[in-house]
Scaffold this active site. Structure first.
Site: not given
Length: 228
Positions: A55, A89-91, A106, A172-174
């Site tokens: 990480y 996303n974690v960004d 998340h 941006g997610t399936s």
């Protein structure tokens, strides 16, 4: 202009266009690392130094990338509507682009938390978490991210946000990651649903308008449309 509540559900695909590798797909991080070794509580208990290093590398990389045109367009959408971003996303690219209402399902890469008390967190910027860095309780700090096998504390709040949407924009997610994938089905019947993802599957979200395109190209056009 009528202000609507536009809820944006984003996944790894939007950040991949800024140069952040995804966990799935060709060249994804899981091709180099096993889930069991870097993204579970058991992995951290077994080899915390390796997990922290993984990480720390991701955090350092995050500092070197920038929000793309899709992130910027979603922030611009706030000029005409109430906008809530729910991201897997974690960004921090949504925030850096200017979005002011972002819910991270998340967790967040720039935050650390206590290994004993999940409610104790701190912003660490883009720096590393080292072995021996502790919270006030004396426990080792860990990334403030949700690992596989852990509950998703923000899930109920996310469902409430989606349930109030006039427009649900999925980018941006399936919708292959659960429980986040269930969120698309929490939108009210009146909501317009739009999906932007190169791997979007027909019928996964009934009634959705689908664009099998990259986010940076399509999302600015959709924002212009929604702003009228």
């Amino acid at each position: 202009m009528h202000r609507r509540h536009i809820v944006v559900l984003t996944g790894a695909g939007i950040s991949a266009e800024s140069g952040i590798p995804t966990f799935r797909g060709s060249g994804g991080l899981w091709f180099k690392y096993r889930i069991e070794d870097v993204a579970t509580p058991e992995a951290f208990a077994r080899d915390p130094a390796m997990v922290l290093d993984f990480y720390n590398q991701r955090r350092a990389q995050l500092e070197s990338v920038q929000p793309n045109e899709a992130h910027k367009a979603l922030a611009r959408l706030e000029q005409g509507h109430k906008v809530s971003v729910v991201t897997q996303n974690v960004d921090d690219l949504h925030e850096r682009a200017g979005s002011t209402r972002v819910l991270h399902l998340h967790g967040q890469l720039r935050r650390a938390r206590s290994s004993l008390d999940p409610d104790w967190t701190m912003d660490i910027g883009y720096g590393p978490i080292r072995m021996g860095d502790t919270c006030p309780l004396g426990s080792q700090l860990r990334p403030d991210v949700v690992w596989f096998g852990e509950p998703v504390p923000a899930m109920d709040a996310a469902r409430d946000v989606v349930a109030s949407a006039d427009v649900l924009l999925i980018v941006g997610t399936s919708l292959g990651v659960y429980p986040a994938a269930y969120l698309a089905h929490d939108a009210p019947a009146r909501a317009e649903i739009i999906v932007v993802d190169p791997e979007a599957l027909e019928g996964r979200v009934p009634g959705a308008r689908i664009y099998r395109e990259k986010a940076a190209g399509r999302v600015p056009l959709l924002v212009d449309e929604l702003l009228g």
